[in-house]
Design a protein around this motif. Structure first.
Motif, PDB file in Angstrom:
ATOM      1  N   ILE A 149     -91.595 -40.907   7.590  1.00  0.00           N
ATOM      2  CA  ILE A 149     -90.776 -40.502   6.449  1.00  0.00           C
ATOM      3  C   ILE A 149     -89.913 -41.658   5.953  1.00  0.00           C
ATOM      4  N   GLY A 153     -90.507 -42.404   2.236  1.00  0.00           N
ATOM      5  CA  GLY A 153     -89.356 -42.034   1.420  1.00  0.00           C
ATOM      6  C   GLY A 153     -88.599 -43.198   0.824  1.00  0.00           C
ATOM      7  N   LEU A 210     -89.038 -35.389   4.024  1.00  0.00           N
ATOM      8  CA  LEU A 210     -89.264 -36.287   2.891  1.00  0.00           C
ATOM      9  C   LEU A 210     -88.275 -36.021   1.772  1.00  0.00           C
TER      10      LEU A 210
END
Length: 413
Positions: A149, A153, A210
């Motif tokens: 993530i 992200g 996320l």
């Protein structure tokens, strides 16, 4: 007993995001029942070393990672893959105020433990699902871990030395995506709890790693949305404030965090270069940002003239934000950290010293302070107590469930 005293949390989460949320709720007084797999428990119990050591110096089953997010909880070891285990979870959900889980999307529905199924038994239930990518969308079925993530992200693209210095995208040194997701989840749960006080109704909460990672891109994310330029990695430098960086003194690096023009003037005075603050390239912060490539080497030449302790002492006297770069030994011996109760000690029966040191809760409340009632539990240590107290089960019924391998009472832990 804490502001959440009397609130019962059924915690079906593991690893870090969910346990972070439930530990916070537990610190605030909630009764947290941690559901774990018999014989194995939370995955993080095995994420070591380091492990807590017993009186003989042998490693126990309690990893430091596990202990970081599981105090103020009661461990109930239940095989929820079995029908008998699923029945126990349903009965507990009828008694609970909050349920938190982080199973793969659809797993609990196949077991009759999804929100709609449990809502029918307890309409006041607040049910929070934490997952990598949320309960909907093209990635919903994917497993999500903190490292993935941080990469997907965007935070890794902002972290690390610049390309021209040989840097690469770098993850944070702790599972910050998990931790922040847990923070968002606990906020949402408390909001839902307030709504229930007003309406009498529970609700479903869908929180994704996320989504929360993208949410805390904050100023860097909005900068991209504003001008369309992809922000580069800047090492320790700030994208919109200069000088705001780690600088090398004559002995070691330290931090200068000049937040406004007045502070820059005072920095220049301490550095013996007051004229630098009058230079039109540097007099305003926006100018310093535009001309950072010219200013940063000048600041570095100045800071190299004195040791870090000299700079910190002199800049503090002048009201210029600055500070050391501490390692964890220095952090946990720092007088301010100790004064604020950020290092705590709790009794632990399997520890060789009889206790365990943990990180304290940063929330300081005047009327309902956080409480530290129990160290992270051994696997299944509270199974019998929870079933007796919450489901009024007899010793014989509990023994029968154990004989059928539906539960583990932790006797051999």
């Amino acid at each position: 007993m804490g502001p959440l005293s009397g609130v019962v949390v059924l915690d079906l989460s593991r690893i870090l995001a969910g346990p972070t949320a439930t530990q916070l709720l537990g610190d605030l007084g909630a009764t947290v029942i941690k559901i774990e797999r018999p014989g194995k428990g939370d995955d993080t119990r095995g994420w070591g070393p380091p492990f807590l050591k017993d009186r003989e110096g042998r490693e126990t089953r309690e990893s430091a990672y596990y202990m970081s997010a599981n105090r103020n909880k009661r461990s109930l070891a239940v095989d929820i893959a079995s029908e008998g285990g699923q029945a126990l979870i349903r009965k507990l959900a009828e008694k609970a105020d909050i349920l938190i889980e982080n199973f793969k999307v659809g797993d609990l529905k196949r077991r009759g433990l999804d929100y709609e199924s449990l809502k029918a038994l307890n309409p006041r239930l607040i049910y929070c699902s934490i997952s990598g990518f949320g309960q909907s969308g093209p990635y919903a079925a994917r497993a999500g871990y903190d490292f993935l993530i941080q990469g997907m992200g965007g935070i890794m693209s902002l972290t690390g030395r610049p390309d021209e210095e040989g840097g690469e995208p770098t993850k944070a040194g702790v599972g910050i995506a998990d931790v922040m997701c847990g923070m968002y989840a606990s906020n949402a749960i408390l909001a839902a709890l307030h709504h229930r006080h007003v309406s009498g109704k529970g609700q479903y909460i869908d929180v994704a790693l996320l989504d929360t990672q993208v949410a805390w891109l904050i100023n860097q994310g909005v900068a991209y949305l504003t001008d369309g330029e992809v922000p580069p990695r800047r090492g320790n430098a700030h994208p919109t404030i200069v000088p705001y960086n780690a600088y090398r003194a004559s002995d070691r690096s330290f931090i200068i965090a000049v937040g406004n023009d007045a502070q820059f003037v005072r920095f220049c005075e301490v550095a013996g270069e007051p004229a630098l603050a009058e230079d039109p390239r540097f007099s305003k912060n926006a100018d310093r940002v535009r001309n950072r490539k010219e200013l940063e080497p000048i600041v570095e030449r100045l800071t190299a003239k004195q040791p870090a302790d000299w700079w910190i002492a002199e800049l503090e006297k002048a009201g210029v934000p600055c500070g050391p770069i501490n390692d964890l030994e220095q952090v946990f011996s720092d007088e301010q950290i100790l004064h604020r109760g950020m290092r705590i000690t709790l009794p632990h029966e399997t520890s060789g010293s009889g206790s365990v040191d943990l990180i304290g809760n940063p929330i300081k409340m005047s009327e309902t302070p956080v409480t530290y009632r129990a160290a992270p539990p051994r696997l299944g240590q509270d199974t019998a107590h929870v079933l007796s107290r919450f489901l009024e089960m007899s010793d014989e019924e509990i023994a029968d469930l154990k004989a059928k391998n539906i539960i583990d009472t932790g006797d051999d832990a």
